[in-house]
Design an enzyme around this catalytic site. Structure first.
Site, PDB file in Angstrom:
ATOM      1  N   HIS A  50       0.835  -1.192   0.000  1.00  0.00           N
ATOM      2  CA  HIS A  50       0.000   0.000   0.000  1.00  0.00           C
ATOM      3  C   HIS A  50       0.875   1.249   0.000  1.00  0.00           C
ATOM      4  O   HIS A  50       1.778   1.385   0.820  1.00  0.00           O
ATOM      5  CB  HIS A  50      -0.918   0.011   1.227  1.00  0.00           C
ATOM      6  CG  HIS A  50      -1.897   1.140   1.212  1.00  0.00           C
ATOM      7  ND1 HIS A  50      -2.009   2.049   2.231  1.00  0.00           N
ATOM      8  CD2 HIS A  50      -2.810   1.519   0.280  1.00  0.00           C
ATOM      9  CE1 HIS A  50      -2.954   2.933   1.950  1.00  0.00           C
ATOM     10  NE2 HIS A  50      -3.451   2.634   0.762  1.00  0.00           N
ATOM     11  N   HIS A  51       0.603   2.144  -0.944  1.00  0.00           N
ATOM     12  CA  HIS A  51       1.264   3.444  -1.024  1.00  0.00           C
ATOM     13  C   HIS A  51       0.213   4.540  -0.962  1.00  0.00           C
ATOM     14  O   HIS A  51      -0.403   4.872  -1.972  1.00  0.00           O
ATOM     15  CB  HIS A  51       2.052   3.581  -2.335  1.00  0.00           C
ATOM     16  CG  HIS A  51       3.301   2.778  -2.398  1.00  0.00           C
ATOM     17  ND1 HIS A  51       3.958   2.515  -3.588  1.00  0.00           N
ATOM     18  CD2 HIS A  51       4.039   2.175  -1.433  1.00  0.00           C
ATOM     19  CE1 HIS A  51       5.044   1.792  -3.338  1.00  0.00           C
ATOM     20  NE2 HIS A  51       5.106   1.570  -2.043  1.00  0.00           N
ATOM     21  N   GLU A  52      -0.034   5.084   0.211  1.00  0.00           N
ATOM     22  CA  GLU A  52      -0.874   6.276   0.315  1.00  0.00           C
ATOM     23  C   GLU A  52       0.032   7.490   0.159  1.00  0.00           C
ATOM     24  O   GLU A  52       1.042   7.614   0.852  1.00  0.00           O
ATOM     25  CB  GLU A  52      -1.605   6.327   1.659  1.00  0.00           C
ATOM     26  CG  GLU A  52      -2.423   7.593   1.861  1.00  0.00           C
ATOM     27  CD  GLU A  52      -3.416   7.861   0.730  1.00  0.00           C
ATOM     28  OE1 GLU A  52      -3.277   8.911   0.068  1.00  0.00           O
ATOM     29  OE2 GLU A  52      -4.305   7.023   0.514  1.00  0.00           O
ATOM     30  N   HIS A  84      -6.304   3.882  -6.371  1.00  0.00           N
ATOM     31  CA  HIS A  84      -7.424   4.579  -5.742  1.00  0.00           C
ATOM     32  C   HIS A  84      -7.284   6.085  -5.933  1.00  0.00           C
ATOM     33  O   HIS A  84      -6.187   6.596  -6.123  1.00  0.00           O
ATOM     34  CB  HIS A  84      -7.511   4.227  -4.257  1.00  0.00           C
ATOM     35  CG  HIS A  84      -8.232   2.947  -4.014  1.00  0.00           C
ATOM     36  ND1 HIS A  84      -9.202   2.804  -3.055  1.00  0.00           N
ATOM     37  CD2 HIS A  84      -8.141   1.734  -4.635  1.00  0.00           C
ATOM     38  CE1 HIS A  84      -9.676   1.572  -3.081  1.00  0.00           C
ATOM     39  NE2 HIS A  84      -9.036   0.896  -4.030  1.00  0.00           N
ATOM     40  N   GLU A  85      -8.435   6.756  -5.882  1.00  0.00           N
ATOM     41  CA  GLU A  85      -8.507   8.192  -6.207  1.00  0.00           C
ATOM     42  C   GLU A  85      -7.822   8.458  -7.549  1.00  0.00           C
ATOM     43  O   GLU A  85      -6.930   9.282  -7.650  1.00  0.00           O
ATOM     44  CB  GLU A  85      -7.896   9.061  -5.095  1.00  0.00           C
ATOM     45  CG  GLU A  85      -8.613   9.002  -3.771  1.00  0.00           C
ATOM     46  CD  GLU A  85      -8.242   7.779  -2.934  1.00  0.00           C
ATOM     47  OE1 GLU A  85      -9.138   7.182  -2.311  1.00  0.00           O
ATOM     48  OE2 GLU A  85      -7.056   7.420  -2.904  1.00  0.00           O
ATOM     49  N   GLU A 128     -10.326   2.535  -8.338  1.00  0.00           N
ATOM     50  CA  GLU A 128     -11.504   2.953  -7.591  1.00  0.00           C
ATOM     51  C   GLU A 128     -12.286   3.926  -8.479  1.00  0.00           C
ATOM     52  O   GLU A 128     -12.932   3.501  -9.414  1.00  0.00           O
ATOM     53  CB  GLU A 128     -11.084   3.576  -6.258  1.00  0.00           C
ATOM     54  CG  GLU A 128     -12.217   3.733  -5.277  1.00  0.00           C
ATOM     55  CD  GLU A 128     -11.770   4.415  -4.005  1.00  0.00           C
ATOM     56  OE1 GLU A 128     -12.341   4.109  -2.955  1.00  0.00           O
ATOM     57  OE2 GLU A 128     -10.869   5.274  -4.059  1.00  0.00           O
ATOM     58  N   GLU A 148     -16.784   1.371   1.007  1.00  0.00           N
ATOM     59  CA  GLU A 148     -16.250   2.039   2.188  1.00  0.00           C
ATOM     60  C   GLU A 148     -17.200   3.129   2.690  1.00  0.00           C
ATOM     61  O   GLU A 148     -17.224   3.447   3.887  1.00  0.00           O
ATOM     62  CB  GLU A 148     -14.875   2.642   1.884  1.00  0.00           C
ATOM     63  CG  GLU A 148     -14.899   3.735   0.830  1.00  0.00           C
ATOM     64  CD  GLU A 148     -13.516   4.321   0.549  1.00  0.00           C
ATOM     65  OE1 GLU A 148     -12.567   3.964   1.261  1.00  0.00           O
ATOM     66  OE2 GLU A 148     -13.412   5.137  -0.376  1.00  0.00           O
TER      67      GLU A 148
END
Length: 668
Positions: free
Chosen positions: A380-382, A450-451, A469, A475
């Site tokens: 995961h890379h936020e 995502h986003e 996403e 969510e």
């Protein structure tokens, strides 16, 4: 008589000039200016009106688009009028190509093509090509700018592409500035919408279904659609840079394809592969390392505030907890475990470190253990939208993951505009997302974005772009203060956002109690949650709930049995916003999986199994709403039963309000 004919010719030419045409242009716009679909039903024609170029489209003799103008406003002048057609050429193409993963194995790419060379008659004498490709299920076109003396580097301030509809069709859309596209699709006539994102789906009074979108969004701004005045005409609106420009370009340069699916039914919209066909073939070569799969994660428990992303006494991404999830994944044949909150930076969301785990996250121990269990850690890379920080670390970050055998990464961009100023769907954002996908491919890593910017079929070219996403996902049923997604939401998105590509929606919630926000919950029955695994397509699909909620529940069998990679897809019946039934055949076996869902209304569905192989018997394991099931008052009742069926079988199944039915059809 010869002199009389010459006089008439002079008068005719004078008339043509006074009407705004040159004799040469007038003749050329009438010659070879039509292109038909291979079956001859769709006709696209190009013409000139007062030196402005337009196209129009019909199907079966009925107008789909009235004359719709084309062109650009550049920073140093316009390419919208004073135009002529220099040449028109035609060609045909027909091939069948195979997908490494998808909703079916083979895709036919069959179209007739018309290329129109347009000349700007100003002193700059610039030229551009409009390339039209017409399929049996729609069309696409793009602009091509060849390298030329007076067109090298240029700036597009506006794209003038129009879609001029002859009637006020019913539409489903979200406003273009909906953050991360996470909105509820609303139904309005064209005349009542403002500026909307694509895909824009429409139903005509004559029963046709249309979807406007784009394909191969490369180094360009995303196209939105703005209504022109009080008409039923829509015009492209490109997402701008923070400074107002739309696109910085250098010839030779091609825009993305502007696409329209033209379908006879709502289900046929979902079966169109027009967008994929308008993307370039696989550029990665050997993609045997790309593996679809179903996974679990600690994510829902974080939303339920059992764990935290940041380090502390409730930190979810600790070694012991992750090993527990890996054991569960191995026991139930899940391919991976997604772990968010493993790396430094969650304290302030300002400066994420992508190669520095928290002290309680032993990545080597975790990945070694996962490997021994034939499970992968999903990374995961936020980024919090800080693209500069991410790009500075990106190569090292992917190399770090690869070192430990991590081959799937979920990326995230929560936090408003990119770097605080650039819209996600601007040319800046499009360029950044492409960098990430290409850099990941160098390390043989798959991406769940995502986003994102709205997908446009790039998974054909870069098959490591697995899913994205760009939707109001499940969510929202955990933390949205409006109560969560309404029942009709999942009966709309397959025909809107779903037409742009795979959706990381995360179905599979089994516990409908929300201790954090008691008035917010999943607005479905348990059976509908199962059916969504088939209805909403994603080659990487997450079973969203905490593992404790799956233990000892017989319905969990459907989740663990349902594949994510398919050899064939059919849509037996659907009505946008009301219900949808989808059946898919497993790529690895001859078994079929079916999902059927409804909106807030209970209904009886007739499931015609004619898609099954003829003269073969199947065992149908059916998971359907039980007695008293209701999404608001009692979502849990479920009946699990078995029947022998074949291709002549028609099953009648009662669906509860926001209910569903899921089936495993095993060939005997």
């Amino acid at each position: 008589m010869k002199g009389h004919h010459k006089d008439l010719l002079k008068v005719f030419c004078l008339f043509v000039v006074l009407m705004g045409f040159s004799p040469l242009t007038f003749a050329q716009t009438l010659k070879n200016s039509k292109v038909k679909s291979p079956d001859g039903k769709i006709v696209l024609e190009v013409g000139l009106d007062k030196s402005k170029i337009y196209y129009k489209v019909s199907k079966g003799g009925k107008s789909i688009l009235n004359p719709s103008f084309l062109g650009f406003e550049l920073k140093d002048g316009s390419l919208k009028d004073n135009l002529s057609v220099k040449n028109i050429s035609h060609s045909k193409f027909d091939e069948t190509w195979k997908q490494p993963w998808g909703e079916e194995i083979e895709v036919r790419n069959h179209y007739n093509e018309m290329k129109v060379l347009v000349k700007d008659n100003s002193k700059l004498s610039r030229e551009f090509i409009i390339d039209f490709k017409v399929y049996d299920d729609g069309f696409g076109f793009r602009y091509e700018f060849p390298k030329q003396k007076n067109l090298n580097e240029f700036v597009i301030m506006d794209e003038l592409t129009e879609f001029n509809f002859p009637e006020d069709h019913k539409t489903w859309s979200i406003p273009y500035n909906t953050e991360f596209y996470e909105g509820l699709f609303k139904s309005n006539p064209i005349s009542k919408i403002d500026t909307v994102a694509t895909p824009l789906t429409m139903e005509t009074k004559s029963g046709l279904f249309l979807t406007v979108h784009q394909a191969n969004l490369t180094d360009y701004a995303s196209m939105n659609l703005a209504k022109v005045g009080n008409s039923t005409k829509l015009k492209s609106y490109l997402t701008p840079w923070a400074t107002g420009e739309k696109v910085f370009a250098k010839a030779p340069f091609n825009t993305p394809w502007r696409t329209m699916i033209i379908a006879n039914s709502a289900g046929d919209l979902m079966l169109s592969r027009l967008m994929l066909n308008l993307n370039e073939p696989n550029k990665l070569g050997d993609v045997s390392w790309i593996k679809p799969g179903r996974y679990i994660g600690i994510w829902w428990a974080i939303h339920m505030e059992k764990y935290t992303w940041k380090a502390g006494p409730k930190h979810g991404a600790n070694t012991e907890n992750v090993l527990r999830y890996i054991d569960f994944a191995a026991k139930h044949n899940f391919s991976g475990v997604l772990v968010e909150g493993w790396n430094k930076g969650w304290e302030d969301w300002k400066d994420f470190k992508f190669t520095e785990p928290y002290p309680d996250f032993d990545i080597k121990k975790i990945t070694d253990y996962a490997k021994s269990k034939n499970v992968t850690l999903i990374g995961h890379h936020e980024t919090a939208g800080n693209t500069v920080n991410y790009e500075n670390q990106m190569s090292d970050a992917f190399a770090y993951y690869k070192k430990y055998g991590v081959d799937v990464v979920k990326t995230g961009y929560v936090g408003g505009k990119l770097d605080g100023k650039q819209p996600h769907s601007s040319q800046y954002g499009v360029r950044h997302y492409r960098k990430v996908i290409e850099e990941a491919a160098k390390h043989k890593i798959m991406i769940d974005n995502h986003e994102p910017v709205m997908p446009t079929g790039l998974q054909r070219t870069l098959p490591n772009l697995m899913t994205q996403e760009g939707v109001r996902g499940q969510e929202w049923d955990a933390w949205s203060k409006d109560g969560g997604n309404p029942p009709e939401h999942t009966t709309i998105i397959p025909f809107t956002r779903g037409l742009a590509g795979p959706i990381d929606f995360t179905p599979g919630t089994f516990n409908f109690t929300n201790p954090v926000l008691p008035n917010t919950k999943v607005h479905t029955t348990l059976a509908k949650q199962l059916a969504l695994s088939v209805v909403i397509y994603s080659p990487l699909q997450m079973a969203s709930d905490m593992i404790e909620n799956y233990e000892n529940n017989p319905a969990f069998e459907f989740i663990t049995s349902c594949p994510t990679d398919w050899s064939k897809t059919v849509v037996p019946d659907a009505k946008i916003g009301e219900f949808v039934t989808i059946a898919r055949r497993d790529k690895a076996t001859d078994n079929w999986f079916l999902g059927s869902i409804t909106n807030k209304d209970a209904r009886t569905v007739k499931l015609d199994l004619k898609f099954l192989d003829p003269n073969k018997k199947y065992k149908a394991k059916i998971f359907r709403d039980g007695k008293g099931a209701d999404y608001e008052t009692n979502p849990y009742p479920i009946i699990i039963e078995e029947k022998e069926v074949d291709s002549k079988t028609i099953l009648s199944v009662d669906l509860a309000r926001s209910g569903g039915v899921a089936m495993i059809l095993t060939r005997q």
